[in-house]
Each structure stands twice: as structure tokens, then as C-alpha cells.
Write a protein that holds these residues in place. Sequence first.
Motif, PDB file in Angstrom:
ATOM      1  N   PHE A  35       0.854  -1.186   0.000  1.00 35.77           N
ATOM      2  CA  PHE A  35       0.000   0.000   0.000  1.00 35.77           C
ATOM      3  C   PHE A  35       0.899   1.248   0.000  1.00 35.77           C
ATOM      4  O   PHE A  35       1.916   1.279   0.675  1.00 35.77           O
ATOM      5  N   GLY A  36       0.535   2.268  -0.744  1.00 34.06           N
ATOM      6  CA  GLY A  36       1.310   3.514  -0.755  1.00 34.06           C
ATOM      7  C   GLY A  36       2.099   3.700  -2.028  1.00 34.06           C
ATOM      8  O   GLY A  36       2.509   4.804  -2.362  1.00 34.06           O
ATOM      9  N   GLY A  37       2.360   2.618  -2.749  1.00 38.00           N
ATOM     10  CA  GLY A  37       3.012   2.712  -4.065  1.00 38.00           C
ATOM     11  C   GLY A  37       4.426   3.228  -3.984  1.00 38.00           C
ATOM     12  O   GLY A  37       5.081   3.212  -2.933  1.00 38.00           O
ATOM     13  N   MET A  38       4.886   3.708  -5.123  1.00 39.38           N
ATOM     14  CA  MET A  38       6.242   4.193  -5.240  1.00 39.38           C
ATOM     15  C   MET A  38       6.477   5.379  -4.309  1.00 39.38           C
ATOM     16  O   MET A  38       7.536   5.529  -3.722  1.00 39.38           O
ATOM     17  N   ALA A  39       5.449   6.238  -4.198  1.00 37.67           N
ATOM     18  CA  ALA A  39       5.610   7.462  -3.407  1.00 37.67           C
ATOM     19  C   ALA A  39       6.038   7.120  -1.982  1.00 37.67           C
ATOM     20  O   ALA A  39       6.972   7.703  -1.431  1.00 37.67           O
ATOM     21  N   ALA A  40       5.345   6.148  -1.371  1.00 39.82           N
ATOM     22  CA  ALA A  40       5.622   5.854   0.035  1.00 39.82           C
ATOM     23  C   ALA A  40       6.822   4.939   0.207  1.00 39.82           C
ATOM     24  O   ALA A  40       7.524   5.009   1.218  1.00 39.82           O
ATOM     25  N   ARG A 311       1.039  12.682 -17.135  1.00 33.55           N
ATOM     26  CA  ARG A 311       0.806  14.118 -16.927  1.00 33.55           C
ATOM     27  C   ARG A 311       1.943  14.685 -16.077  1.00 33.55           C
ATOM     28  O   ARG A 311       3.076  14.503 -16.449  1.00 33.55           O
ATOM     29  N   MET A 312       1.696  15.259 -14.910  1.00 36.48           N
ATOM     30  CA  MET A 312       2.829  15.960 -14.257  1.00 36.48           C
ATOM     31  C   MET A 312       3.801  15.064 -13.496  1.00 36.48           C
ATOM     32  O   MET A 312       4.883  15.468 -13.132  1.00 36.48           O
ATOM     33  N   MET A 313       3.401  13.863 -13.222  1.00 35.32           N
ATOM     34  CA  MET A 313       4.238  12.873 -12.533  1.00 35.32           C
ATOM     35  C   MET A 313       4.752  13.362 -11.182  1.00 35.32           C
ATOM     36  O   MET A 313       5.948  13.325 -10.883  1.00 35.32           O
ATOM     37  N   LEU A 314       3.810  13.859 -10.396  1.00 35.63           N
ATOM     38  CA  LEU A 314       4.092  14.296  -9.027  1.00 35.63           C
ATOM     39  C   LEU A 314       2.944  13.840  -8.131  1.00 35.63           C
ATOM     40  O   LEU A 314       1.820  13.632  -8.610  1.00 35.63           O
TER      41      LEU A 314
END
Length: 471
Positions: A35-40, A311-314
Motif C-alpha cells: 500500500f502507498g506505491g512508489m511514493a511511500a 501528466r505531471m508525474m508528481l
Amino acid sequence: MTDVAVIGAGPAGVLAALRAADLGARTTLVTRDEFGGMAANDGPVPVRTLAHAARLMRDARQLGRYGIVVGEPRLEYSRLLERVREVVNDVRAHSSLRRQIETLGVEVRERAGHARFADAHTIETDSGLRLAAETFIICTGGVSRRLPVPGFELTNTHSDAWSLTSVPPSMLVVGAGATGVQVASIFNAFGSRVQLFQAGPRILPGEDEDVSAAVTAAFRSANVVVHEDFGAIESFERTPAGVRMNFAKNGQHNSAEATLAVVAVGWVAATEALNLAAAGVETDDRGFVKVDAYMRTTAHHVFAAGDVTGRMMLVPQAIQDGFVAATNAVRGPTMPADDAVSPVGSFTDPEYAQVGLTEAKARETHDVLTAVLPFDATTRTIIDGRTTGFCKLVVDRKTFRMLGCHAVGERAVEIAQVAAITIAANMRVDELARIPLSFPTYAGTLTRLAASAARKLNLEVGWQANQSEGV
Ligand SMILES: Cc1cc2nc3c(=O)[nH]c(=O)nc-3n(C[C@H](O)[C@H](O)[C@H](O)COP(=O)(O)OP(=O)(O)OC[C@H]3O[C@@H](n4cnc5c(N)ncnc54)[C@H](O)[C@@H]3O)c2cc1C
């Protein structure tokens, strides 16, 4: 059959699942891993923790200047990785999103392996899950772009930082966009001898030219070897001490060696495993999932959000797009995605950030005035001993409004946040100049620049017109 199946539990997928469930849809969230994906787990959170360690190293080197006597800082990489894991777990444990998702009754299928479309309304996963749904939202993010050159398997990505046992003595970083410069800056601070390679004429090509130039100069003075316009990579090969990159320019062959070669030459959509054709979902010529203004793909029961759309990839944009995609998936196409003012920046040394138009872009369509404040001329940067960098406002001479703000140096990212608010609020520079921001602060740079721009535009700014931060 569930109403909405969301594939991928990064920021886009989590928000999409939350929103769909909040609107009353029976929702399932299926994700390959955590859970949380790449960001986490692999992007902003852990990388920012490394960047914080790099900042502590450079702060520690300043201590003597302020009369604090300690020894030379020394990094124990394995202990830093422990801290990274601690931070990642702590952030995950405090995620209110996880609790909200559970409260709303979203069925979460973590560590399901890759999901793929079996037909237009069914997905299957590596773990054996088979799920039918009325509507899908693809939020599978992206992966680092691979280059079709011999020996590419000898290279690394930023993700390999988590499995290193020590700081590599030397590193080639190929690609000088946001990820490449972060890797270069962090490992340079940790003591690696870093060479940064950029195929184009300047690093950070999406930034204002002055920003690229200032970051390049700062990197060079910190002993990062910056190679611009270096040519084309021919191959990578193993050496006794690591890896060699062979490259050529204008018929001239050259090579560079290091312990590691980290390649960061772009981010491509993670769609390979999805079997999109079975659902009738098309990708664009860059390989990203094609979406319309409602985040709807070419198959109208399938939506997409986040990095997978290119799109913005953020993170903030992934969150917004996840919300929009889920709203339209449940209610039908009613909410178009908007292009909100979006600050962009990175936690390198020095930091850099932007919001709005670069000076060059603004000049294509507007009559432009710029105001620039070098960081060796502001009180706060002098106090902090952080005098490298500048802040620049790009102002429209006709409307007196800020078109863009670009900063390099300490707290540049925070400065851009305040600039973003003034742009979003559609403030004129004289209005911004009249706000008595606290002294001495980094954000205060903006009012000083706004006052300078207002003076040049013959606008009335009152007492602020002559103040230079109060000293
Ligand atoms: C090094 C680095 C630093 C960054 N720093 C910042 C920053 O400071 N600030 C910022 O705003 N952004 C930053 N970003 C960008 C940010 O991480 C992404 O924009 C954001 O994570 C995108 O969210 P997402 O939900 O689209 O995808 P992701 O976060 O990538 O999540 C996608 C999820 O889908 C899963 N998945 C993939 N394929 C499948 C499949 N077939 N089946 C099931 N699940 C699948 C993945 O496992 C993952 O969990 C950074 C990126 C990198 C690489």
C-alpha cells in the motif's frame, strides 16, 4: 461483480479508491506490492530521507563556522538505511488514508502481484485473484526507462540505493532530470565521486535556463563532474572495480568508469503487464495511457490517473487525478481535470524550484519584466551561511501579475510554494509587495522582489517600496 476496481495503490489509486467508495461504489483496490506505491516506498518518502541525511552532512560541515567544535561527519550507510525503513514504516503507520479506506469498506488486495486484463471487465493477478468489475481505474504508475544498449543490465536505478551495503566510492549518473540530479547530489554529499551525464545541452532541461546554470555551477564547485552534450551511449561493460560506460560523439569514442552506473533517463508508464488490448485501452506515442479531460481512456468503462497517464508525474497531481477519475467513474463524465498552479522542485544541494512559466516560455507570449535577488544579498541567507543561489520573478508588464517564479538555493522549494499561492490568487506584484511577511525569512525574498518589480512598473507600493528586508 464489484462496481469499481482500482489497480495500483500509489497516491492516485488510494485517492481513487477512497473517492469511489465515498460516492457509494463497491470498490476493490488491487496492488502488486505494498500500500502507498512508489511514493511511500521507493520515491519521495525514502529519497527525501536520504536527502535529509545529505543536508545534515552539509549542516554538520558548517558547525565550525558558528563556533561549534565537533569532528568531521562520517556516514554509516547501513544505519542510514535503517532510518529510511523507520521513516517509511512511520509514515505508513500514520497514514490516515489507510484508516479512511478501511472505514469506507474498500476491499484492499495488497501484494497481489501484477494485475492484467483477462477481458474488458475482468482482471487476474499473479497471486490468482480473479475480479470482475463494471468500471476500472488504472493507477499503476511508472518505471525507469531502459535503454536498448548492450550491457544495460549492469546499470542501476535509484531503487538500488535500498540494497547497497555501503556508499559506492564512485558513481556515473546518466540523465540529469529531477531523479538524476537528486541521486548525484545525495551521493556526492555522502562521499561518492560523481560524474553526471546529460545528453542535451544543459542539466534540468525543464527548468529556467538560469536555474540550470546555477545548479550546474554549484554542482561543479561541489566536485560533481557535469558532462553536458556528452553524445550517445554505445554500451556498458563490467570492469574489475565496477562498470564502464562507452559513448561516442561526432565519431569520437570515449568511456567513463565507476563502481556503479545509475541510469535515470526518463519514466515510462507501467503498463507492460496489464494486457491493455483486452480492455480496448490505448496508449499514446510515448507509451502512456491515453485519457480525455475526464481521465477516461479509449475504453469508456476504464479510467486512468497518476504517472501512468504521463501528466505531471508528481504526488499532488496523482492525488487530484485519482479523485477526478473516480468521480467520473462513478457519476459519469461530469468533472474535468483542471491544470492547477503546480510548483515543482527538488531537494538537491542547492535546492531548486519553479512555479509558472520559465522566463523563455513567458517571453514567447508576454511582455515580460524580471526581478532577481541573489542569495548573497538577503539577510536570512547570510545569517544561515547559505548564500549560493537566487530567486527570480517573471512578471507580466501588462497585468502586473507574476507569470513565474524560479529559485535556486536554501529553501527554494518552500519559496516556490508561497509564489504558487500568489499566482493562484491572481495577485498583482504591488499587492504582494504590501504584505509584511516576517523578517528575516526565505519567503520574505518574494515581497522584496515584488516591490522591486512594482517600482520598475511605476506602481505604488507604499512603505515597502524602499525597504530592503528591514536592514
Ligand atoms: C526518485 C523519485 C523521487 C520523487 N520525488 C518526488 C517528490 O519529492 N515529490 C513528488 O510530488 N513526487 C515525487 N516523485 C514522483 C512520485 O513518486 C510519483 O509522481 C507518484 O508516486 C505517482 O503516483 P501513482 O499513484 O501514479 O503511482 P505509484 O506511486 O508509482 O504507484 C503505482 C502502484 O501500482 C502498482 N502496480 C504497478 N503495476 C501494477 C500491476 N500490473 N498490477 C497491480 N499493481 C501494479 C505499483 O506496485 C505501485 O504500488 C518522485 C519519483 C521518483 C522516482
